[in-house]
Write a protein that holds these residues in place. Structure first.
Motif, short mmCIF file in Angstrom:
data_model
loop_
_atom_site.label_atom_id
_atom_site.label_comp_id
_atom_site.label_asym_id
_atom_site.label_seq_id
_atom_site.Cartn_x
_atom_site.Cartn_y
_atom_site.Cartn_z
N GLY A 67 0.83 -1.19 0.00
CA GLY A 67 0.00 0.00 0.00
C GLY A 67 0.86 1.24 0.00
N ARG A 82 -2.28 -4.31 -4.64
CA ARG A 82 -1.68 -2.98 -4.58
C ARG A 82 -2.79 -1.97 -4.35
NH1 ARG A 82 1.81 -6.22 -4.38
NH2 ARG A 82 3.78 -6.25 -5.52
N TRP A 83 -2.50 -0.91 -3.60
CA TRP A 83 -3.49 0.13 -3.36
C TRP A 83 -2.81 1.42 -2.95
CZ3 TRP A 83 -2.43 -3.68 0.14
CH2 TRP A 83 -2.10 -3.28 1.42
N GLY A 85 -3.33 4.67 -0.38
CA GLY A 85 -4.06 5.05 0.82
C GLY A 85 -4.03 6.53 1.06
#
Length: 85
Positions: A67, A82-83, A85
């Motif tokens: 992240g 996957r990200w 934030g």
């Protein structure tokens, strides 16, 4: 650490369920399982450039979750995802 070539600082590793809830962590957080860390480069004049480089390395090398946050990178041993934030 070897790819980055400099110390990597851990903001958060294992969290108790109580602490995880207090900081707003996900209910099924890998931090509670002892399988996650929030990492960052050393604070300094090149912090933003080094954080970008750390994000690239984590994205390439980590087979679990990664992240991307404004001041750290989350890595964990969960499924690959996957990200931002």
């Amino acid at each position: 650490r070897a790819d980055f070539g400099k110390p990597i600082y851990i903001n958060s590793g294992y969290r108790s369920p109580e602490h995880n809830k207090k900081v707003g962590g996900a209910v099924n957080s890998y931090h509670v399982k002892g399988q996650a860390a929030d990492i960052r480069p050393r604070h300094g004049k090149d912090f933003e450039a080094e954080l970008r480089r750390l994000k690239i390395i984590a994205n390439r090398r980590c087979k679990g979750g990664v992240g991307f946050y404004p001041s750290f990178v989350h890595v964990d041993l969960g499924p690959e995802r996957r990200w931002n934030g």
